[in-house]
Design a protein around this motif. Structure first.
Motif, PDB file in Angstrom:
ATOM      1  N   TRP A 173       0.839  -1.191   0.000  1.00 33.63           N
ATOM      2  CA  TRP A 173       0.000   0.000   0.000  1.00 33.63           C
ATOM      3  C   TRP A 173       0.878   1.247   0.000  1.00 33.63           C
ATOM      4  CZ3 TRP A 173      -5.232  -0.801  -0.125  1.00 33.63           C
ATOM      5  CH2 TRP A 173      -5.669  -2.078   0.189  1.00 33.63           C
ATOM      6  N   ALA A 174       0.319   2.351  -0.455  1.00 32.95           N
ATOM      7  CA  ALA A 174       1.002   3.637  -0.358  1.00 32.95           C
ATOM      8  C   ALA A 174       0.766   4.202   1.042  1.00 32.95           C
ATOM      9  CB  ALA A 174       0.453   4.600  -1.404  1.00 32.95           C
ATOM     10  N   ASP A 175       1.831   4.654   1.682  1.00 30.18           N
ATOM     11  CA  ASP A 175       1.705   5.295   2.989  1.00 30.18           C
ATOM     12  C   ASP A 175       1.442   6.780   2.755  1.00 30.18           C
ATOM     13  OD1 ASP A 175       1.884   6.379   5.492  1.00 30.18           O
ATOM     14  OD2 ASP A 175       3.895   5.621   5.930  1.00 30.18           O
ATOM     15  N   VAL A 176       0.166   7.146   2.639  1.00 28.82           N
ATOM     16  CA  VAL A 176      -0.203   8.521   2.294  1.00 28.82           C
ATOM     17  C   VAL A 176      -0.055   9.479   3.483  1.00 28.82           C
ATOM     18  CG1 VAL A 176      -1.712   7.838   0.398  1.00 28.82           C
ATOM     19  CG2 VAL A 176      -2.659   8.120   2.695  1.00 28.82           C
ATOM     20  N   THR A 177       0.383   8.969   4.621  1.00 29.92           N
ATOM     21  CA  THR A 177       0.643   9.858   5.746  1.00 29.92           C
ATOM     22  C   THR A 177       2.055  10.441   5.681  1.00 29.92           C
ATOM     23  OG1 THR A 177       1.460   8.076   7.174  1.00 29.92           O
ATOM     24  CG2 THR A 177      -0.922   8.530   7.218  1.00 29.92           C
ATOM     25  N   TRP A 178       2.862   9.966   4.748  1.00 31.06           N
ATOM     26  CA  TRP A 178       4.253  10.396   4.646  1.00 31.06           C
ATOM     27  C   TRP A 178       4.540  10.871   3.227  1.00 31.06           C
ATOM     28  CZ3 TRP A 178       8.899   6.588   5.579  1.00 31.06           C
ATOM     29  CH2 TRP A 178      10.099   7.308   5.561  1.00 31.06           C
ATOM     30  N   THR A 179       4.401  12.153   2.979  1.00 28.70           N
ATOM     31  CA  THR A 179       4.691  12.723   1.664  1.00 28.70           C
ATOM     32  C   THR A 179       6.199  12.911   1.550  1.00 28.70           C
ATOM     33  OG1 THR A 179       2.576  13.866   1.610  1.00 28.70           O
ATOM     34  CG2 THR A 179       4.277  14.680   0.121  1.00 28.70           C
ATOM     35  N   LEU A 180       6.802  12.228   0.597  1.00 27.66           N
ATOM     36  CA  LEU A 180       8.245  12.322   0.399  1.00 27.66           C
ATOM     37  C   LEU A 180       8.630  13.515  -0.472  1.00 27.66           C
ATOM     38  CD1 LEU A 180       9.034   8.563  -0.273  1.00 27.66           C
ATOM     39  CD2 LEU A 180       9.562   9.863   1.793  1.00 27.66           C
ATOM     40  N   HIS A 181       7.790  13.805  -1.477  1.00 27.83           N
ATOM     41  CA  HIS A 181       8.156  14.844  -2.448  1.00 27.83           C
ATOM     42  C   HIS A 181       6.918  15.224  -3.244  1.00 27.83           C
ATOM     43  CE1 HIS A 181      10.812  17.026  -5.164  1.00 27.83           C
ATOM     44  NE2 HIS A 181      10.264  16.418  -6.187  1.00 27.83           N
ATOM     45  N   GLN A 182       6.869  16.466  -3.685  1.00 26.99           N
ATOM     46  CA  GLN A 182       5.835  16.897  -4.621  1.00 26.99           C
ATOM     47  C   GLN A 182       6.512  17.641  -5.754  1.00 26.99           C
ATOM     48  OE1 GLN A 182       2.898  19.080  -2.222  1.00 26.99           O
ATOM     49  NE2 GLN A 182       1.535  17.359  -2.588  1.00 26.99           N
ATOM     50  N   ARG A 183       5.991  17.443  -6.961  1.00 23.19           N
ATOM     51  CA  ARG A 183       6.571  18.075  -8.136  1.00 23.19           C
ATOM     52  C   ARG A 183       5.454  18.525  -9.053  1.00 23.19           C
ATOM     53  NH1 ARG A 183      11.416  18.326 -10.834  1.00 23.19           N
ATOM     54  NH2 ARG A 183      12.385  17.274  -9.093  1.00 23.19           N
ATOM     55  N   LEU A 184       5.510  19.793  -9.455  1.00 20.08           N
ATOM     56  CA  LEU A 184       4.565  20.327 -10.418  1.00 20.08           C
ATOM     57  C   LEU A 184       4.955  19.811 -11.799  1.00 20.08           C
ATOM     58  CD1 LEU A 184       2.130  22.197 -10.268  1.00 20.08           C
ATOM     59  CD2 LEU A 184       3.644  24.100 -10.806  1.00 20.08           C
ATOM     60  N   MET A 185       4.016  19.230 -12.503  1.00 15.50           N
ATOM     61  CA  MET A 185       4.300  18.652 -13.815  1.00 15.50           C
ATOM     62  C   MET A 185       4.290  19.738 -14.899  1.00 15.50           C
ATOM     63  SD  MET A 185       4.742  15.324 -13.534  1.00 15.50           S
ATOM     64  CE  MET A 185       5.794  15.813 -12.205  1.00 15.50           C
ATOM     65  N   PRO A 186       5.111  19.545 -15.931  1.00 16.49           N
ATOM     66  CA  PRO A 186       5.109  20.502 -17.042  1.00 16.49           C
ATOM     67  C   PRO A 186       3.742  20.504 -17.742  1.00 16.49           C
ATOM     68  CG  PRO A 186       6.917  18.917 -17.256  1.00 16.49           C
ATOM     69  CD  PRO A 186       6.069  18.473 -16.120  1.00 16.49           C
ATOM     70  N   VAL A 187       3.404  21.635 -18.310  1.00 20.65           N
ATOM     71  CA  VAL A 187       2.156  21.731 -19.067  1.00 20.65           C
ATOM     72  C   VAL A 187       2.312  20.907 -20.342  1.00 20.65           C
ATOM     73  CG1 VAL A 187       0.597  23.296 -20.300  1.00 20.65           C
ATOM     74  CG2 VAL A 187       1.665  24.026 -18.166  1.00 20.65           C
ATOM     75  N   ILE A 188       1.331  20.033 -20.605  1.00 19.51           N
ATOM     76  CA  ILE A 188       1.336  19.223 -21.830  1.00 19.51           C
ATOM     77  C   ILE A 188      -0.006  19.405 -22.526  1.00 19.51           C
ATOM     78  CG2 ILE A 188       3.032  17.538 -21.020  1.00 19.51           C
ATOM     79  CD1 ILE A 188       0.729  15.640 -20.357  1.00 19.51           C
ATOM     80  N   PRO A 189      -0.040  19.185 -23.848  1.00 16.87           N
ATOM     81  CA  PRO A 189      -1.283  19.421 -24.592  1.00 16.87           C
ATOM     82  C   PRO A 189      -2.453  18.548 -24.157  1.00 16.87           C
ATOM     83  CG  PRO A 189       0.522  18.865 -26.095  1.00 16.87           C
ATOM     84  CD  PRO A 189       1.048  18.782 -24.692  1.00 16.87           C
ATOM     85  N   HIS A 190      -2.209  17.300 -23.818  1.00 14.49           N
ATOM     86  CA  HIS A 190      -3.292  16.376 -23.467  1.00 14.49           C
ATOM     87  C   HIS A 190      -2.981  15.674 -22.147  1.00 14.49           C
ATOM     88  CE1 HIS A 190      -4.854  17.066 -27.445  1.00 14.49           C
ATOM     89  NE2 HIS A 190      -3.673  16.748 -27.955  1.00 14.49           N
ATOM     90  N   PRO A 191      -3.282  16.328 -21.017  1.00 16.91           N
ATOM     91  CA  PRO A 191      -3.011  15.666 -19.731  1.00 16.91           C
ATOM     92  C   PRO A 191      -3.968  14.511 -19.502  1.00 16.91           C
ATOM     93  CG  PRO A 191      -4.126  17.757 -19.383  1.00 16.91           C
ATOM     94  CD  PRO A 191      -3.848  17.650 -20.862  1.00 16.91           C
ATOM     95  N   PRO A 192      -3.626  13.599 -18.601  1.00 14.62           N
ATOM     96  CA  PRO A 192      -4.526  12.480 -18.302  1.00 14.62           C
ATOM     97  C   PRO A 192      -5.862  13.009 -17.772  1.00 14.62           C
ATOM     98  CG  PRO A 192      -2.454  12.276 -17.109  1.00 14.62           C
ATOM     99  CD  PRO A 192      -2.431  13.586 -17.790  1.00 14.62           C
ATOM    100  N   GLU A 193      -6.911  12.243 -17.969  1.00 12.46           N
ATOM    101  CA  GLU A 193      -8.240  12.701 -17.546  1.00 12.46           C
ATOM    102  C   GLU A 193      -8.443  12.608 -16.042  1.00 12.46           C
ATOM    103  OE1 GLU A 193     -11.123  10.775 -19.987  1.00 12.46           O
ATOM    104  OE2 GLU A 193     -10.145  11.438 -21.817  1.00 12.46           O
ATOM    105  N   PRO A 194      -8.538  11.413 -15.453  1.00 12.43           N
ATOM    106  CA  PRO A 194      -8.759  11.340 -14.003  1.00 12.43           C
ATOM    107  C   PRO A 194      -7.427  11.310 -13.246  1.00 12.43           C
ATOM    108  CG  PRO A 194      -8.969   9.172 -14.951  1.00 12.43           C
ATOM    109  CD  PRO A 194      -8.692  10.126 -16.100  1.00 12.43           C
ATOM    110  N   ALA A 195      -7.520  11.421 -11.927  1.00 11.52           N
ATOM    111  CA  ALA A 195      -6.324  11.258 -11.094  1.00 11.52           C
ATOM    112  C   ALA A 195      -5.808   9.834 -11.281  1.00 11.52           C
ATOM    113  CB  ALA A 195      -6.666  11.523  -9.639  1.00 11.52           C
ATOM    114  N   ARG A 196      -4.518   9.666 -11.216  1.00  9.32           N
ATOM    115  CA  ARG A 196      -3.906   8.355 -11.450  1.00  9.32           C
ATOM    116  C   ARG A 196      -2.849   8.062 -10.401  1.00  9.32           C
ATOM    117  NH1 ARG A 196      -4.731   6.607 -17.060  1.00  9.32           N
ATOM    118  NH2 ARG A 196      -5.886   8.265 -18.042  1.00  9.32           N
ATOM    119  N   TRP A 197      -2.648   6.765 -10.156  1.00  7.64           N
ATOM    120  CA  TRP A 197      -1.590   6.296  -9.262  1.00  7.64           C
ATOM    121  C   TRP A 197      -0.587   5.519 -10.088  1.00  7.64           C
ATOM    122  CZ3 TRP A 197      -0.752   7.265  -4.156  1.00  7.64           C
ATOM    123  CH2 TRP A 197      -1.789   7.900  -3.467  1.00  7.64           C
TER     124      TRP A 197
END
Length: 140
Positions: free
Chosen positions: A36-60
């Motif tokens: 499982w992902a331990d969502v209580t411990w955020t290791l890093h966050q990164r803003l993604m570059p703008v792309i023409p066609h981003p994914p539709e729903p949130a993804r893991w």
């Protein structure tokens, strides 16, 4: 529950704004029910570059390599470089925060001196006494 040392990280991709997405990196943990992902411990966050066609729903994603050519990045080739850089940063954070260095003799002595051992039978009594002191300080 054991934290996975295999280098696997869980990455959540989700919208940050109408035009930008963000990747949040979490460690994977191994439990009797699986990984499982331990969502209580955020290791890093990164803003993604703008792309023409981003994914539709949130993804893991389950990433295991800093190589943007690794199959784990196959569904997100436009972001593979940014995701791989984030993986490297998140893994470095994970290793830095989980490194267990032996305590020096002086640090071990200080830890022992500052440790209070309460017998299991007296634990509830000890906690209640502590709470009574706190409430009397507030009312007094």
């Amino acid at each position: 529950m054991n934290t996975s040392a295999s280098g696997a990280l869980a990455v959540e991709l989700h919208p940050h704004s109408p035009t930008r997405w963000i990747a949040t990196y979490y460690p994977m943990v191994v439990t009797p029910a699986g990984r499982w992902a331990d969502v209580t411990w955020t290791l890093h966050q990164r803003l993604m570059p703008v792309i023409p066609h981003p994914p539709e729903p949130a993804r893991w994603l389950d990433l295991r390599s800093p190589d943007p050519g690794h199959p784990g990045y196959a569904g997100h080739r436009a972001w593979s470089e940014a995701l791989a850089a984030g993986y490297t940063a998140a893994l470095a954070t994970y290793h830095a925060e989980t490194a267990e260095e032996p305590l020096s003799p002086h640090a071990a002595q200080q830890l022992r001196a500052g440790t209070v051992v309460v017998p299991a039978g007296q634990l509830s009594e000890w906690v209640l006494d502590d709470l009574e002191e706190e409430t009397s300080d507030v009312h007094g």
